[in-house]
Scaffold this active site. Structure first.
Site, short mmCIF file in Angstrom:
data_model
loop_
_atom_site.label_atom_id
_atom_site.label_comp_id
_atom_site.label_asym_id
_atom_site.label_seq_id
_atom_site.Cartn_x
_atom_site.Cartn_y
_atom_site.Cartn_z
N SER A 119 -14.23 14.71 31.94
CA SER A 119 -14.43 14.95 30.52
C SER A 119 -14.04 13.70 29.73
O SER A 119 -14.56 12.62 30.01
CB SER A 119 -13.63 16.19 30.07
OG SER A 119 -14.01 16.60 28.79
N GLU A 219 -22.53 14.28 34.24
CA GLU A 219 -22.39 15.71 33.93
C GLU A 219 -22.11 15.84 32.45
O GLU A 219 -21.80 14.87 31.76
CB GLU A 219 -21.26 16.33 34.75
CG GLU A 219 -19.87 15.74 34.52
CD GLU A 219 -19.15 16.26 33.28
OE1 GLU A 219 -19.45 17.40 32.85
OE2 GLU A 219 -18.30 15.53 32.72
N HIS A 289 -17.97 20.59 34.08
CA HIS A 289 -17.08 21.52 33.39
C HIS A 289 -17.29 22.93 33.95
O HIS A 289 -17.63 23.88 33.23
CB HIS A 289 -17.35 21.50 31.89
CG HIS A 289 -16.89 20.23 31.23
ND1 HIS A 289 -17.47 19.01 31.45
CD2 HIS A 289 -15.88 20.02 30.33
CE1 HIS A 289 -16.85 18.08 30.71
NE2 HIS A 289 -15.88 18.67 30.04
#
Length: 317
Positions: A119, A219, A289
């Site tokens: 992230s 991602e 995630h």
């Protein structure tokens, strides 16, 4: 109150690589309970866990003001634990990039520290690669993955052992199922990337890793496929995608369908990107995630091999 599930049956981490420090470099932790639960579970997996003094600091949506979070980063780097595991992502590392002591972080890596997360950690990991060439690890976050209550699913049975094996040096490859059409692909290059939105925010800055001939993994979360497509097209138009040996897409979760889509989805997005780049674009990497995620070395030379629909990313020590 939810009780914590028994930890997976895993080998203990060797004593010489057992220290693990939890720190919060970006978004605020609203509650202490997930952090405490994560620390308890990580201890059960064999780590000697320490929590940074400012891990629970709060300033607006951040884990303390910029000076507090920067000091935490440098404090962890100076301590050089075996594992530096972020508690969560969110947003905040971009504010710190121009002030981070990159040589200090690189020295911690030389002393054995493995910086782990995903992230918002992508900014730190890619900055570290750009400035020093040091390796970091795309992997779990403490509270999201080890502090999740049993009611919300607990600790994932793949994520935890993969993380432990990566941290004790036993993990040398991860496999996944990908789309048909890439049978026989064999290539190698520097593994880099991770969160697409955060990565793209670095383009044109001193913190962008200028990787050519790499394996770019990506991602994201809460981004509609058209937004993902737009970001990938920007990378293509900037010459990034064509400069890679392969692009490997992980999970793009959390988006909502719109009545305007009329059949447009992630599959259509991938087809569009494949039509504009000569670089193979694979899907199916278990990373993002989502509860199930592998741990991978960013900045390390890896080999990508596809047999049928079975893909393997491998690296040496």
């Amino acid at each position: 109150m939810a009780t914590d599930r028994a930890a997976p049956d895993l080998p203990a981490v060797p004593a010489e690589r057992s220290s693990l420090q939890l720190f919060t470099p970006a978004g605020v932790l609203l509650r202490a309970a997930p952090l405490k639960l994560a620390a308890k579970r990580l201890k059960a997996l064999g780590f000697e866990v320490q929590i940074d003094a400012s891990a629970l600091a709060k300033q607006q949506r951040f884990a303390g003001d910029d000076d507090t979070r920067l000091a935490a980063l440098h404090r962890v780097a100076q301590a050089a634990p075996s594992v530096a595991l972020a508690t969560r992502g969110g947003y905040g590392l971009t504010r710190l990039l121009d002030r981070i002591d990159w040589p200090l972080l690189a020295r911690s890596v030389e002393r054995g520290t493995r910086w782990v997360g995903h992230s918002d950690l992508t900014a730190l990991q890619m900055g570290l690669l750009a400035h020093t060439g040091a390796t970091s690890w795309a992997g779990p976050l403490a509270c999201d993955d080890f502090g999740r209550s049993d009611a919300d699913g607990g600790v994932d049975d793949i994520t935890a052992p993969c993380f432990v094996e990566a941290m004790n040096g036993e993990l040398e490859a991860v496999g996944f199922r990908t789309d048909a059409g890439f049978d026989g692909l064999e290539t190698q290059g520097t593994l880099w990337g991770a969160n697409l939105t955060v990565l793209l925010s670095l383009l044109g800055t001193p913190h962008w890793p200028k990787v050519s001939g790499g394996i770019l993994m990506l991602e994201d979360v809460n981004e509609h496929p058209y937004r993902v497509e737009r970001m990938l097209l920007q990378l293509q138009q900037a010459g990034v995608l064509d400069a890679q040996r392969a692009v490997v897409l992980g999970d793009f979760s959390g988006w909502r369908k719109s009545p305007l889509d009329r059949g447009y989805d992630l599959k259509a997005m991938v087809a569009c990107i494949r039509s504009v780049t000569r670089t193979p674009v694979l899907t199916g990497l278990p990373f993002g995630h989502v509860p199930t995620k592998v741990t991978l070395p960013l900045g390390r030379e890896v080999e990508l091999v596809v047999q049928g629909r079975d893909a393997l990313i491998a690296w040496g020590h």
